[in-house]
Design a protein around this motif. Structure first.
Motif, mmCIF file in Angstrom:
data_model
loop_
_atom_site.group_PDB
_atom_site.id
_atom_site.type_symbol
_atom_site.label_atom_id
_atom_site.label_comp_id
_atom_site.label_asym_id
_atom_site.label_seq_id
_atom_site.Cartn_x
_atom_site.Cartn_y
_atom_site.Cartn_z
ATOM 1 N N ALA A 126 -23.287 63.978 32.215
ATOM 2 C CA ALA A 126 -22.685 63.995 30.879
ATOM 3 C C ALA A 126 -23.489 64.877 29.929
ATOM 4 O O ALA A 126 -22.916 65.551 29.060
ATOM 5 N N CYS A 127 -24.819 64.898 30.084
ATOM 6 C CA CYS A 127 -25.658 65.778 29.260
ATOM 7 C C CYS A 127 -25.325 67.243 29.527
ATOM 8 O O CYS A 127 -25.231 68.057 28.599
ATOM 9 N N ALA A 128 -25.150 67.579 30.808
ATOM 10 C CA ALA A 128 -24.803 68.961 31.163
ATOM 11 C C ALA A 128 -23.441 69.343 30.578
ATOM 12 O O ALA A 128 -23.267 70.451 30.056
ATOM 13 N N LYS A 129 -22.507 68.408 30.635
ATOM 14 C CA LYS A 129 -21.173 68.671 30.079
ATOM 15 C C LYS A 129 -21.257 68.868 28.571
ATOM 16 O O LYS A 129 -20.630 69.770 28.006
ATOM 17 N N ARG A 130 -22.059 68.023 27.903
ATOM 18 C CA ARG A 130 -22.221 68.136 26.446
ATOM 19 C C ARG A 130 -22.847 69.480 26.088
ATOM 20 O O ARG A 130 -22.486 70.119 25.098
ATOM 21 N N GLY A 131 -23.811 69.939 26.887
ATOM 22 C CA GLY A 131 -24.434 71.234 26.655
ATOM 23 C C GLY A 131 -23.448 72.378 26.768
ATOM 24 O O GLY A 131 -23.511 73.349 26.009
ATOM 25 N N PRO A 166 -38.670 73.965 18.331
ATOM 26 C CA PRO A 166 -37.494 73.544 17.572
ATOM 27 C C PRO A 166 -36.649 72.578 18.411
ATOM 28 O O PRO A 166 -36.589 72.688 19.641
ATOM 29 N N TYR A 167 -35.992 71.649 17.751
ATOM 30 C CA TYR A 167 -35.083 70.727 18.437
ATOM 31 C C TYR A 167 -34.060 70.240 17.426
ATOM 32 O O TYR A 167 -34.205 70.435 16.217
ATOM 33 N N SER A 168 -33.010 69.603 17.900
ATOM 34 C CA SER A 168 -32.015 68.998 17.022
ATOM 35 C C SER A 168 -32.032 67.494 17.223
ATOM 36 O O SER A 168 -31.647 67.005 18.291
ATOM 37 N N GLY A 169 -32.489 66.774 16.214
ATOM 38 C CA GLY A 169 -32.516 65.317 16.305
ATOM 39 C C GLY A 169 -31.130 64.740 16.531
ATOM 40 O O GLY A 169 -30.959 63.763 17.271
ATOM 41 N N LYS A 170 -30.127 65.366 15.903
ATOM 42 C CA LYS A 170 -28.749 64.900 16.053
ATOM 43 C C LYS A 170 -28.295 65.018 17.502
ATOM 44 O O LYS A 170 -27.704 64.083 18.071
ATOM 45 N N LEU A 171 -28.571 66.170 18.130
ATOM 46 C CA LEU A 171 -28.188 66.361 19.522
ATOM 47 C C LEU A 171 -28.940 65.416 20.444
ATOM 48 O O LEU A 171 -28.352 64.793 21.336
ATOM 49 N N GLU A 172 -30.256 65.285 20.233
ATOM 50 C CA GLU A 172 -31.054 64.423 21.101
ATOM 51 C C GLU A 172 -30.598 62.970 21.006
ATOM 52 O O GLU A 172 -30.609 62.238 22.003
ATOM 53 N N GLN A 212 -29.340 60.901 24.436
ATOM 54 C CA GLN A 212 -30.089 59.773 24.984
ATOM 55 C C GLN A 212 -29.175 58.710 25.579
ATOM 56 O O GLN A 212 -29.596 57.901 26.410
ATOM 57 N N GLU A 213 -27.910 58.689 25.156
ATOM 58 C CA GLU A 213 -26.968 57.695 25.659
ATOM 59 C C GLU A 213 -26.244 58.170 26.919
ATOM 60 O O GLU A 213 -25.476 57.418 27.507
ATOM 61 N N LEU A 214 -26.468 59.431 27.342
ATOM 62 C CA LEU A 214 -25.684 60.030 28.427
ATOM 63 C C LEU A 214 -26.504 60.178 29.700
ATOM 64 O O LEU A 214 -27.728 60.303 29.661
ATOM 65 N N ASP A 215 -25.816 60.178 30.854
ATOM 66 C CA ASP A 215 -26.500 60.466 32.106
ATOM 67 C C ASP A 215 -26.602 61.983 32.276
ATOM 68 O O ASP A 215 -26.121 62.757 31.443
ATOM 69 N N ILE A 217 -29.290 72.925 25.523
ATOM 70 C CA ILE A 217 -29.968 71.887 26.314
ATOM 71 C C ILE A 217 -30.991 71.143 25.465
ATOM 72 O O ILE A 217 -31.414 71.609 24.405
ATOM 73 N N SER A 218 -31.397 69.990 25.966
ATOM 74 C CA SER A 218 -32.401 69.179 25.287
ATOM 75 C C SER A 218 -33.740 69.896 25.247
ATOM 76 O O SER A 218 -34.146 70.565 26.203
#
Length: 408
Positions: A285-290, A269-275, A279-282, A302-303
């Motif tokens: 920033a990905c860890a912060k978003r998570g 399973p994955y979330s296309g919206k989240l991914e 993809q635009e974050l380092d 997480i991704s």
């Protein structure tokens, strides 16, 4: 003493498919389920047009994605080489497949040829409802989508196999004229063809019949490259909320379908919206978003892409070995089952032609010992010959001799 028993066929899933290091995995599914969005996230690019109408991807686009591996990271950190190169996998975005594709509907013949060109399939399924996103069948039903896609692939295989059988029958007289041995070989292949056709016509995919196929059958299948012989995995596109809570009304029906029709294949399973956001974050920033999207248990979201990439890599039976030195640490991609000389040829063809030996240490042994010298001191540094089957994660130094005129 009685006659020796004939050696039994030794079969494994990795035997089915092209014995090559240049393998590709295709994203397959109906229009507007999120294939191009997933592709763009995998490649961190916008090469594929992601739009809300059927066939927004007409020609397939492809990209190389890096395979993350903590073993590689450890080797680089430990050795501090001047350069490094991670393993990679080639991903292809294939346009949406609709009902009737095997008869040419919706540019179907072109799309099926694109599937034939890849070596493994990631079935992408939409498991969220959104009135603003068109579905080709007007209703979201991932199990019905799977039935439709796999049925179209089987229909195409039946047609292709029928053509192969017709062509094979035309050369029967020629085989009989050549020799009894040629006629016997013709009859063996015809028997295998008939077996494959009966299997497909009973509604079963070729890859699910490994227990039924002999090693000779597998040789024929690898030559025919039928669509349903390709390994498959299943990527389920969820809403962000469902992905966070790991619950969705479609997941159980999808699981049941996979168990019945593709036992052993993985569902991710994955979330296309989240991914698409990530993809635009380092990395920071990905860890912060998570952390911002924690689930009910307080776990960060997480991704799913690293797991998806690694699973797809393993699915098409690719592995890699490492070369490890002060100039470069590199992962070399090979096909599972390759012997040492053939594996060496991915570095340079001369490594196969003038192969003497492979000096091998296992990654775990190096990490435990701390240095190559300590691995040798512990007696775990091995010299392997031409028959050695390279294992995933081996660290190898190849020894080659002079390339004579006869070997060139």
């Amino acid at each position: 003493m009685g006659p020796k028993k004939a050696a039994e066929d030794v079969k494994a899933p990795w035997m089915l498919g092209k014995f090559s290091t240049h393998l590709k995995v295709g994203l397959v599914g109906p229009p507007n389920v999120g294939k191009s969005t997933l592709y763009n996230s995998l490649s961190k690019s916008h090469h594929s047009e992601a739009a809300n109408y059927p066939f927004c991807t007409i020609n397939p686009t492809e990209t190389r994605v890096q395979v993350e591996d903590p073993r590689f990271d450890w080797l680089v950190e430990h050795r501090q080489p001047k350069g490094c190169q991670k393993p990679f996998l080639t991903i292809v975005d294939i346009a949406g497949l609709i009902r009737g594709a095997s008869q040419g509907e919706g540019l179907g013949n072109a799309f099926l040829s694109h599937i034939k060109a890849v070596d493994g399939i990631i079935h992408v399924m939409r498991a969220f409802e959104d009135a603003d996103v068109i579905h080709s069948e007007d209703v979201v039903n991932p199990v019905a989508d799977l039935d439709m896609i796999t049925s179209e692939l089987r229909i195409k295989d039946i047609a292709d196999l029928g053509g192969l059988i017709a062509a094979h029958c035309r050369v029967k007289q020629g085989a009989a004229t050549k020799s009894p041995a040629h006629l016997k070989a013709w009859e063996e292949e015809k028997a295998s063809m008939d077996k494959f056709l009966a299997w497909l016509e009973s509604g079963k995919d070729i890859r699910n019949g490994l227990s039924e196929w002999s090693t000779k059958d597998i040789d024929f299948l690898n030559e025919y490259q039928l669509l349903t012989a390709k390994p498959a995995m299943f990527a389920v596109n969820l809403s962000l909320n469902d992905y966070k809570r790991k619950k969705n009304k479609f997941l159980k029906p999808i699981f049941d379908w996979v168990q019945a029709n593709a036992a052993g294949s993985l569902i991710i399973p994955y979330s296309g919206k989240l991914e698409e956001e990530l993809q635009e974050l380092d990395a920071a920033a990905c860890a912060k978003r998570g952390e911002e999207e924690k689930n009910e248990k307080g776990e960060p979201t997480i991704s799913a892409l690293p797991k998806m990439i690694k699973t797809a890599f393993n699915m098409v039976n690719l592995i890699y070995f490492f070369t490890y030195g002060p100039m470069e640490v590199r992962a070399w991609v090979i096909r599972r089952g390759m012997k040492a000389p053939v594996a060496g040829a991915v570095i340079h063809t001369d490594f196969e032609k003038a192969f003497i030996m492979a000096e091998v240490m296992a990654f775990d042994d190096l990490k435990e010992a701390g240095s190559e010298a300590e691995v040798k001191a512990k007696g775990k540094y091995r010299s392997e010959g031409k028959l050695y089957e390279v294992k995933d994660g081996d660290i190898i130094t190849f020894k080659i001799g002079q390339l004579t005129a006869a070997k060139k």
